[in-house]
Design a protein around this motif. Sequence first.
Motif, PDB file in Angstrom:
ATOM      1  N   GLU A 159       0.747  -1.200   0.175  1.00 36.46           N
ATOM      2  CA  GLU A 159       0.074  -0.115   0.067  1.00 36.46           C
ATOM      3  C   GLU A 159       0.979   1.306   0.058  1.00 36.46           C
ATOM      4  OE1 GLU A 159      -3.345   2.426   2.825  1.00 36.46           O
ATOM      5  OE2 GLU A 159      -1.817   0.778   3.583  1.00 36.46           O
ATOM      6  N   LEU A 160       1.930   1.344   0.804  1.00 35.12           N
ATOM      7  CA  LEU A 160       2.737   2.366   1.028  1.00 35.12           C
ATOM      8  C   LEU A 160       3.568   2.747  -0.235  1.00 35.12           C
ATOM      9  CD1 LEU A 160       4.080   4.844   2.613  1.00 35.12           C
ATOM     10  CD2 LEU A 160       5.516   3.262   3.579  1.00 35.12           C
ATOM     11  N   ARG A 161       3.908   1.546  -0.935  1.00 36.75           N
ATOM     12  CA  ARG A 161       4.888   1.654  -2.276  1.00 36.75           C
ATOM     13  C   ARG A 161       3.806   2.296  -3.345  1.00 36.75           C
ATOM     14  NH1 ARG A 161       6.969  -3.924  -2.362  1.00 36.75           N
ATOM     15  NH2 ARG A 161       7.271  -4.172  -0.143  1.00 36.75           N
ATOM     16  N   CYS A 162       2.611   1.767  -3.445  1.00 33.89           N
ATOM     17  CA  CYS A 162       1.559   2.238  -4.175  1.00 33.89           C
ATOM     18  C   CYS A 162       1.442   3.786  -3.997  1.00 33.89           C
ATOM     19  CB  CYS A 162       0.385   1.465  -4.329  1.00 33.89           C
ATOM     20  SG  CYS A 162      -0.935   2.109  -5.392  1.00 33.89           S
ATOM     21  N   LEU A 163       1.185   4.248  -2.788  1.00 34.37           N
ATOM     22  CA  LEU A 163       1.167   5.464  -2.448  1.00 34.37           C
ATOM     23  C   LEU A 163       2.034   6.292  -3.148  1.00 34.37           C
ATOM     24  CD1 LEU A 163      -0.561   5.510   1.129  1.00 34.37           C
ATOM     25  CD2 LEU A 163      -1.724   6.260  -1.373  1.00 34.37           C
ATOM     26  N   LEU A 164       3.313   6.029  -2.705  1.00 36.64           N
ATOM     27  CA  LEU A 164       4.440   6.701  -3.169  1.00 36.64           C
ATOM     28  C   LEU A 164       4.711   6.831  -4.832  1.00 36.64           C
ATOM     29  CD1 LEU A 164       6.914   5.793  -0.409  1.00 36.64           C
ATOM     30  CD2 LEU A 164       5.798   8.014  -0.734  1.00 36.64           C
ATOM     31  N   MET A 165       4.507   5.589  -5.365  1.00 35.59           N
ATOM     32  CA  MET A 165       4.841   5.613  -6.725  1.00 35.59           C
ATOM     33  C   MET A 165       3.601   5.931  -7.798  1.00 35.59           C
ATOM     34  SD  MET A 165       7.785   4.253  -6.890  1.00 35.59           S
ATOM     35  CE  MET A 165       8.068   3.500  -8.339  1.00 35.59           C
ATOM     36  N   ASP A 166       2.478   5.903  -7.121  1.00 37.08           N
ATOM     37  CA  ASP A 166       1.306   6.237  -8.066  1.00 37.08           C
ATOM     38  C   ASP A 166       0.360   7.598  -7.660  1.00 37.08           C
ATOM     39  OD1 ASP A 166       2.109   4.146  -9.758  1.00 37.08           O
ATOM     40  OD2 ASP A 166       0.720   2.798  -8.446  1.00 37.08           O
ATOM     41  N   GLU A 167       0.621   7.777  -6.240  1.00 38.01           N
ATOM     42  CA  GLU A 167      -0.534   8.740  -6.037  1.00 38.01           C
ATOM     43  C   GLU A 167       0.180   9.991  -5.457  1.00 38.01           C
ATOM     44  OE1 GLU A 167      -3.761   8.410  -6.036  1.00 38.01           O
ATOM     45  OE2 GLU A 167      -3.356   6.413  -6.757  1.00 38.01           O
ATOM     46  N   CYS A 168       1.648  10.203  -5.692  1.00 34.44           N
ATOM     47  CA  CYS A 168       2.187  11.411  -5.310  1.00 34.44           C
ATOM     48  C   CYS A 168       3.278  12.135  -6.162  1.00 34.44           C
ATOM     49  CB  CYS A 168       2.688  11.657  -3.920  1.00 34.44           C
ATOM     50  SG  CYS A 168       4.400  10.532  -3.718  1.00 34.44           S
ATOM     51  N   ASP A 169       3.433  13.386  -6.164  1.00 31.35           N
ATOM     52  CA  ASP A 169       4.563  13.714  -6.943  1.00 31.35           C
ATOM     53  C   ASP A 169       5.458  14.495  -5.855  1.00 31.35           C
ATOM     54  OD1 ASP A 169       3.657  13.314  -9.738  1.00 31.35           O
ATOM     55  OD2 ASP A 169       2.323  14.876  -9.548  1.00 31.35           O
ATOM     56  N   LEU A 170       6.797  14.620  -6.386  1.00 32.28           N
ATOM     57  CA  LEU A 170       7.851  15.201  -5.471  1.00 32.28           C
ATOM     58  C   LEU A 170       8.264  16.660  -5.954  1.00 32.28           C
ATOM     59  CD1 LEU A 170      10.103  12.048  -4.890  1.00 32.28           C
ATOM     60  CD2 LEU A 170       8.602  12.819  -3.353  1.00 32.28           C
ATOM     61  N   ILE A 171       8.676  17.259  -4.955  1.00 32.78           N
ATOM     62  CA  ILE A 171       9.050  18.806  -5.392  1.00 32.78           C
ATOM     63  C   ILE A 171      10.417  18.873  -4.770  1.00 32.78           C
ATOM     64  CG2 ILE A 171       8.691  21.174  -5.347  1.00 32.78           C
ATOM     65  CD1 ILE A 171       5.734  20.539  -5.393  1.00 32.78           C
ATOM     66  N   PHE A 172      11.336  19.122  -5.617  1.00 33.46           N
ATOM     67  CA  PHE A 172      12.881  19.299  -5.360  1.00 33.46           C
ATOM     68  C   PHE A 172      13.043  20.745  -4.785  1.00 33.46           C
ATOM     69  CE2 PHE A 172      12.343  15.700  -8.278  1.00 33.46           C
ATOM     70  CZ  PHE A 172      13.246  14.845  -7.464  1.00 33.46           C
ATOM     71  N   GLU A 173      13.357  20.886  -3.450  1.00 29.10           N
ATOM     72  CA  GLU A 173      13.848  22.267  -3.143  1.00 29.10           C
ATOM     73  C   GLU A 173      15.526  22.368  -3.045  1.00 29.10           C
ATOM     74  OE1 GLU A 173      12.689  25.254   0.538  1.00 29.10           O
ATOM     75  OE2 GLU A 173      12.295  23.232   0.749  1.00 29.10           O
ATOM     76  N   CYS A 174      15.832  23.583  -3.562  1.00 27.87           N
ATOM     77  CA  CYS A 174      17.419  23.795  -3.500  1.00 27.87           C
ATOM     78  C   CYS A 174      17.465  24.473  -2.001  1.00 27.87           C
ATOM     79  CB  CYS A 174      17.703  24.997  -4.430  1.00 27.87           C
ATOM     80  SG  CYS A 174      19.379  25.452  -4.176  1.00 27.87           S
ATOM     81  N   LYS A 175      18.447  23.924  -1.159  1.00 26.28           N
ATOM     82  CA  LYS A 175      18.571  24.165   0.197  1.00 26.28           C
ATOM     83  C   LYS A 175      19.238  25.558   0.217  1.00 26.28           C
ATOM     84  CE  LYS A 175      18.522  19.873   2.516  1.00 26.28           C
ATOM     85  NZ  LYS A 175      19.344  18.809   3.334  1.00 26.28           N
ATOM     86  N   VAL A 176      19.974  25.909  -0.957  1.00 24.57           N
ATOM     87  CA  VAL A 176      20.720  27.219  -0.955  1.00 24.57           C
ATOM     88  C   VAL A 176      19.775  28.429  -1.242  1.00 24.57           C
ATOM     89  CG1 VAL A 176      22.848  28.623  -1.988  1.00 24.57           C
ATOM     90  CG2 VAL A 176      22.826  26.141  -1.362  1.00 24.57           C
ATOM     91  N   CYS A 177      18.999  28.346  -2.345  1.00 20.42           N
ATOM     92  CA  CYS A 177      18.425  29.375  -2.713  1.00 20.42           C
ATOM     93  C   CYS A 177      16.791  29.098  -2.327  1.00 20.42           C
ATOM     94  CB  CYS A 177      18.553  29.839  -4.056  1.00 20.42           C
ATOM     95  SG  CYS A 177      17.970  28.749  -5.101  1.00 20.42           S
ATOM     96  N   ARG A 178      16.324  28.133  -2.136  1.00 14.99           N
ATOM     97  CA  ARG A 178      14.797  27.805  -1.848  1.00 14.99           C
ATOM     98  C   ARG A 178      14.003  27.773  -2.927  1.00 14.99           C
ATOM     99  NH1 ARG A 178      15.587  25.018   2.665  1.00 14.99           N
ATOM    100  NH2 ARG A 178      15.645  26.075   4.451  1.00 14.99           N
ATOM    101  N   ALA A 179      14.865  27.546  -4.228  1.00 14.17           N
ATOM    102  CA  ALA A 179      13.792  27.627  -5.417  1.00 14.17           C
ATOM    103  C   ALA A 179      13.339  26.004  -5.686  1.00 14.17           C
ATOM    104  CB  ALA A 179      15.087  27.509  -6.616  1.00 14.17           C
ATOM    105  N   LEU A 180      12.215  25.980  -6.211  1.00 14.52           N
ATOM    106  CA  LEU A 180      11.625  24.609  -6.174  1.00 14.52           C
ATOM    107  C   LEU A 180      11.392  24.194  -7.635  1.00 14.52           C
ATOM    108  CD1 LEU A 180       8.316  25.622  -4.160  1.00 14.52           C
ATOM    109  CD2 LEU A 180      10.402  24.320  -3.290  1.00 14.52           C
ATOM    110  N   PHE A 181      11.534  22.659  -7.920  1.00 13.90           N
ATOM    111  CA  PHE A 181      11.540  22.066  -9.164  1.00 13.90           C
ATOM    112  C   PHE A 181      10.745  20.991  -8.910  1.00 13.90           C
ATOM    113  CE2 PHE A 181      15.460  24.141  -7.972  1.00 13.90           C
ATOM    114  CZ  PHE A 181      15.592  25.054  -9.406  1.00 13.90           C
TER     115      PHE A 181
END
Length: 127
Positions: free
Chosen positions: A40-62
């Motif tokens: 269930e957890l694998r399915c949630l992470l693989m199919d039900e969510c998107d990740l947003i990457f944040e630069c720790k220096v300038c806080r820009a989001l990708f």
Amino acid sequence: MADKEAAGSNLDVSQLRTPIQISGKPVEQVLSSIHYGSPELRCLLMDECDLIFECKVCRALFRDLPNFISHKRVYCTKSSMDNRHVTIASLPEEKVVVIQPQAPEETEKAVNSSNRKESQYSKSTRP
């Protein structure tokens, strides 16, 4: 009144709660959850969510990993570890305060003399 009850039932309580503190970096948590988690957890992470990457220096989001990597290679080449060292190095020097203990005899003498003064004051104020 029915509108208020309907609006209250649509609240996502998980967004209102304070975050649960879990040890480890977020990327390590995701990798561990995918590797060791339940189906269930694998399915949630693989199919039900998107990740947003944040630069720790300038806080820009990708939203995409290639864009984040390009950002770090070209625009924001500083390391977040460099920022941490600068922050720690710029802290003011600590001041050391030394407290000298008093001998118990000196403390007793001071207490006794203040008790005598109080008793003399109470005797002089009696009618």
